[in-house]
Design a protein around this motif. Structure first.
Motif, short mmCIF file in Angstrom:
data_model
loop_
_atom_site.label_atom_id
_atom_site.label_comp_id
_atom_site.label_asym_id
_atom_site.label_seq_id
_atom_site.Cartn_x
_atom_site.Cartn_y
_atom_site.Cartn_z
N ALA A 29 44.90 34.84 13.97
CA ALA A 29 46.29 35.28 13.91
C ALA A 29 46.84 35.18 12.50
O ALA A 29 47.50 36.10 12.01
CB ALA A 29 47.14 34.44 14.87
N ILE A 30 46.55 34.07 11.82
CA ILE A 30 47.02 33.88 10.44
C ILE A 30 46.41 34.94 9.52
O ILE A 30 47.13 35.59 8.75
CB ILE A 30 46.70 32.46 9.95
CG1 ILE A 30 47.56 31.43 10.70
CG2 ILE A 30 46.92 32.34 8.45
CD1 ILE A 30 47.16 29.98 10.46
N ILE A 31 45.11 35.11 9.61
CA ILE A 31 44.42 36.09 8.77
C ILE A 31 44.95 37.50 9.03
O ILE A 31 45.25 38.25 8.09
CB ILE A 31 42.89 36.02 9.00
CG1 ILE A 31 42.35 34.71 8.43
CG2 ILE A 31 42.20 37.23 8.37
CD1 ILE A 31 40.93 34.39 8.89
N SER A 32 45.08 37.86 10.29
CA SER A 32 45.53 39.20 10.65
C SER A 32 46.94 39.48 10.12
O SER A 32 47.18 40.52 9.51
CB SER A 32 45.50 39.35 12.17
OG SER A 32 46.03 40.59 12.55
N LYS A 33 47.84 38.56 10.36
CA LYS A 33 49.23 38.78 9.95
C LYS A 33 49.39 38.82 8.43
O LYS A 33 50.12 39.65 7.90
CB LYS A 33 50.13 37.70 10.55
CG LYS A 33 50.34 37.90 12.02
CD LYS A 33 51.30 36.89 12.59
CE LYS A 33 51.57 37.21 14.05
NZ LYS A 33 52.64 36.40 14.60
#
Length: 100
Positions: A29-33
């Motif tokens: 989630a962190i990487i994607s956002k």
């Protein structure tokens, strides 16, 4: 000159997840956002809580930070990660323009 090469690093603590090579849902989630919002030339996400996912260290290099004060850069990152921040204990952020 802008580099089109992107480097994304997910670091693991040495214990207890040393045997795990899978990326957690939180890391995804962190990487994607951050990738979607900042198109980083470098992105490092590290769980520094011993593997329980309670504290993350993040380094983001993006052209979108150029000319902005550090406080504003950090505010942009925390705004993007508002949902994730609500579920963790701590977050260490380092933001830089590329080639800095």
């Amino acid at each position: 000159m802008l580099s089109l090469t992107r480097r994304i690093v997910v670091s693991r603590p040495s214990w207890p997840r040393a045997l795990s090579t899978s990326v957690t849902d939180m890391e995804k989630a962190i990487i994607s956002k951050l990738t979607e919002r900042f198109s980083p030339t470098e992105l490092a996400v590290q769980d520094v809580s011993g593997g329980c996912g309670a504290f993350f260290a993040i380094k983001v290099a993006s052209e979108k930070f150029r000319g902005l004060p550090t406080v504003k850069q950090h505010m942009l990152v925390t705004e993007v990660l508002k949902k994730e921040i609500g579920g963790i204990h701590g977050l260490q952020i380092k933001t830089i323009p590329p080639d800095s």
